[in-house]
Design a protein around this motif. Structure first.
Motif, PDB file in Angstrom:
ATOM      1  N   THR A   1      16.109  60.157  21.309  1.00 30.69           N
ATOM      2  CA  THR A   1      16.333  61.607  21.174  1.00 30.69           C
ATOM      3  C   THR A   1      15.347  62.249  20.199  1.00 30.69           C
ATOM      4  O   THR A   1      15.466  63.432  19.888  1.00 30.69           O
ATOM      5  N   ALA A   2      14.388  61.470  19.678  1.00 32.16           N
ATOM      6  CA  ALA A   2      13.424  62.000  18.714  1.00 32.16           C
ATOM      7  C   ALA A   2      12.317  62.776  19.424  1.00 32.16           C
ATOM      8  O   ALA A   2      11.971  62.482  20.570  1.00 32.16           O
ATOM      9  N   ALA A   3      11.733  63.746  18.743  1.00 28.86           N
ATOM     10  CA  ALA A   3      10.595  64.511  19.268  1.00 28.86           C
ATOM     11  C   ALA A   3       9.303  63.765  18.973  1.00 28.86           C
ATOM     12  O   ALA A   3       9.244  62.916  18.067  1.00 28.86           O
ATOM     13  N   SER A   4       8.250  64.091  19.733  1.00 32.18           N
ATOM     14  CA  SER A   4       6.953  63.443  19.531  1.00 32.18           C
ATOM     15  C   SER A   4       5.837  64.423  19.156  1.00 32.18           C
ATOM     16  O   SER A   4       4.816  64.011  18.603  1.00 32.18           O
ATOM     17  N   GLU A   5       6.021  65.718  19.439  1.00 32.02           N
ATOM     18  CA  GLU A   5       4.954  66.694  19.201  1.00 32.02           C
ATOM     19  C   GLU A   5       5.540  68.102  19.226  1.00 32.02           C
ATOM     20  O   GLU A   5       6.499  68.381  19.949  1.00 32.02           O
TER      21      GLU A   5
END
Length: 242
Positions: free
Chosen positions: A106-110
């Motif tokens: 569920t983490a963002a990358s950009e």
């Protein structure tokens, strides 16, 4: 034609020099610019469908693994800078990384920061991309950039170089330079990334300046005005009709 005396000629030349000095004063002095309406909003979040805050000054992402909430980024702009002198650094806003545990997947990358401001009433816009490295919070699996004793630090990188744009003032060219993020508000101590411990926050300040183009000369209309002043003062080819 009336012949000027040697003394009169000297006085005319001195007058012309003084007039030219006055005319060139804006080129020798620091110019002032009014900078206001500074905004910073977040857009184009990648890597997760669990997020909120796009289009605002603070974006959050991830399914929280604790009661501390989501991870995220915020950008608090300076309300209004008023008059800024060329050659001086100034702070446009404060960037903050909030690091809290979120569930895997569920983490963002950009994400992009959309920055805008008005300079002497003209709007300018800049876009910046940040990459997000959310790490597994497992001892022994922390990345090489780990600096704290808490598993595991997360990292925010500022991937694209900072921008500049050309301004015009009193017939001269200036450049607005966004120098980058600084760890302090006074001086300029550049940082290119955040490494933030879990349950903590990291901050830096976006620094900019306006500098005069060293090759800049007045626009043609300004040059003609200066030439007219000098010619009138020196009295070149002065004719008196009877």
């Amino acid at each position: 034609m009336v012949q000027l005396s040697k003394g009169a000629k000297s006085f005319s030349i001195l007058s012309g020099t003084a007039a030219l000095t006055i005319a060139l004063a804006p080129a020798l002095q620091a110019a002032s610019f009014t900078i206001d309406n500074i905004t910073g909003t977040w857009a184009n979040l990648q890597g997760t469908s669990v997020f909120n805050g796009l289009g605002t000054d603070q974006v959050r992402w991830g399914d929280p693994a604790t009661l501390s909430g989501q991870s995220g980024l915020g950008f608090q702009t300076t309300a209004s800078l008023g008059l800024i002198s060329s050659g001086s650094n100034f702070v446009l806003g404060e960037l903050t990384h909030f690091n809290f545990p979120v569930w895997g997947g569920t983490a963002a990358s950009e994400v992009d920061l959309l920055l805008s401001m008005a300079i002497d009433g003209v709007n300018y816009a800049f876009n910046y991309t940040f990459t997000i490295d959310e790490t597994p919070n497992v001892a022994g699996l922390c990345p090489a950039f780990q600096i704290s004793s808490t598993p595991c630090d997360d990292k925010i990188d500022f991937t694209n170089p900072f921008s500049s744009t050309t301004l015009n003032k009193d017939g001269f060219k200036y450049t607005l330079e966004l120098l980058g993020f600084s760890s302090t508000m006074t001086g300029f101590a550049p940082v290119s990334s955040f490494i933030t411990e879990e349950y903590k926050a990291s901050s830096a300040f976006l620094v900019a300046r306006v500098i005069k183009d060293p090759t800049s000369v007045p626009e043609p209309t300004s040059l003609l005005g200066m030439l007219f002043i000098v010619l009138a003062s020196v009295g070149i080819k002065r004719r008196v009709f009877r």
